[in-house]
Design an enzyme around this catalytic site. Structure first.
Site, PDB file in Angstrom:
ATOM      1  N   HIS A 199       0.846  -1.189   0.000  1.00 56.22           N
ATOM      2  CA  HIS A 199       0.000   0.000   0.000  1.00 56.22           C
ATOM      3  C   HIS A 199       0.883   1.242   0.000  1.00 56.22           C
ATOM      4  CE1 HIS A 199       1.129  -0.558   4.192  1.00 56.22           C
ATOM      5  NE2 HIS A 199       0.856   0.731   4.398  1.00 56.22           N
ATOM      6  N   ASP A 201       0.729   5.251   1.789  1.00 59.33           N
ATOM      7  CA  ASP A 201       0.051   5.941   2.889  1.00 59.33           C
ATOM      8  C   ASP A 201      -0.671   7.165   2.335  1.00 59.33           C
ATOM      9  OD1 ASP A 201       1.138   4.093   4.624  1.00 59.33           O
ATOM     10  OD2 ASP A 201       2.835   5.354   5.171  1.00 59.33           O
ATOM     11  N   HIS A 256       4.808   0.101  -0.023  1.00 63.61           N
ATOM     12  CA  HIS A 256       5.564  -0.709   0.926  1.00 63.61           C
ATOM     13  C   HIS A 256       4.667  -1.778   1.525  1.00 63.61           C
ATOM     14  CE1 HIS A 256       3.801   2.758   2.995  1.00 63.61           C
ATOM     15  NE2 HIS A 256       3.786   2.038   4.118  1.00 63.61           N
ATOM     16  N   ARG A 266       7.857  -8.680  15.542  1.00 64.24           N
ATOM     17  CA  ARG A 266       8.189  -7.340  15.062  1.00 64.24           C
ATOM     18  C   ARG A 266       7.180  -6.363  15.637  1.00 64.24           C
ATOM     19  NH1 ARG A 266       7.386  -3.559  10.755  1.00 64.24           N
ATOM     20  NH2 ARG A 266       9.359  -2.573  10.215  1.00 64.24           N
TER      21      ARG A 266
END
Length: 327
Positions: A199, A201, A256, A266
């Site tokens: 996607h 942002d 990204h 993570r």
């Protein structure tokens, strides 16, 4: 391993180009020292060439980062029944595997928070989130003012004022990606487990910090995905769709994604700097040169946000707002 709810596992995998191929050589991700006078030129070049860069000497003390990460670890280590008291996301709150309302899923649990002072936060989060967000917002505004300086834009707060506005529609997100031990077999078969799908942002700027676990990948213009080496002491900055429009395409909003790690959790924390809902988003007239025309139709942030949240993550959200030029 943290227990997550269970959509069919096949939904979480993407096919890589070819199994067992040599890893792509990672290009040098722009590293910018904000304490250096020449940082202005490097910032503009990074926004034009990558739409993504790493900053050091950013002015955010480690103690504020560590406090927030400690609270996030406590929260995500809690039983699912406890975390679900802060959900479901509407749009704010705790979410688990489902991302948005359009069928996107990922190997992730998250907490999405409104940055406005009157917002509801889970217990123990309010103070640490407010402290962290205020420092990160200050850093983001400094970056945008340096960009304006280098581009000779007046006033120099032409970008940053949108984040500083009391009505700024900024949000803060904590993402937790649990380990997935069975991932190695899938990788041998040329498949990756998606933590958060590809996607861009939609906001103006995104400020990302994560722990020392890999997973973030960016999409290069040559069509390849490359892994971004983790660095828990630095911040990564993304150009958002709105900034791409305001610069008439000079700055690029980078696509990204996050892929799951087999052995380690993570944790990432992202500040999304957004304008007020009523703010009109269009190329800045002072940037238009000669006969240069606008590449985009004017829209308000409310209109774009509403449109973006009706799409899948991987959709070209700006496509609906691009002007069609005669060839």
């Amino acid at each position: 391993m943290v227990a997550l709810s269970n959509p069919p596992m096949e939904q979480f995998f993407v096919k890589t180009t070819k199994p067992n191929t040599k890893p792509i050589i990672i290009p040098d991700i722009p590293l910018i020292d904000l304490s250096k006078p020449e940082s202005k030129q490097h910032l503009v070049k990074a926004c034009q060439d990558f739409g993504f860069f790493k900053v050091v000497n950013h002015g955010v003390p480690a103690k504020f980062i560590n406090k927030l990460e400690l609270e996030a670890v406590k929260f995500f280590s809690s039983p699912l029944s406890v975390k679900e008291k802060s959900g479901p996301p509407d749009p704010f709150g705790y979410g688990n595997k489902s991302i948005g309302t359009n069928g996107d899923v990922g190997w992730v649990e998250y907490l999405l928070l409104n940055t406005k002072p009157e917002s509801d936060y889970p217990e123990n989060f309010r103070g640490v989130v407010n402290d962290y967000v205020s420092l990160v917002k200050k850093m983001a505004c400094e970056i945008m003012e340096l960009l304006a300086d280098e581009m000779k834009l007046q006033p120099r707060n032409v970008f940053s004022k949108l984040l500083m506005d009391e009505e700024s529609d900024s949000v803060f997100r904590l993402n937790h990606y649990p380990p997935f031990p069975e991932i190695q077999e899938n990788e041998r078969n040329g498949r990756k487990l998606v933590g958060f799908g590809e996607h861009t942002d939609p906001q103006i700027i995104s400020v990302l910090r994560s722990n020392n676990t890999s997973g973030l990948e960016i999409f290069l213009r040559d069509g390849s995905w490359v892994s971004v080496p983790p660095d828990s002491e630095s911040f990564f900055i993304n150009v958002g769709d709105s900034l791409q429009v305001m610069t008439n395409g000079r700055f690029k909003s980078v696509k990204h994604r996050v892929v799951a790690n087999g052995r380690k959790s993570r944790m990432s924390m992202i500040y999304f700097g957004g304008p007020p809902l009523s703010e009109k988003i269009a190329p800045l007239p002072s940037l238009m040169q000669g006969e240069e025309g606008s590449l985009y139709k004017e829209f308000t942030w409310f209109e774009y946000k509403k449109s973006a949240y009706k799409t899948r993550l991987s959709d070209n959200r700006l496509g609906l707002f691009e002007k069609i030029t005669a060839s």
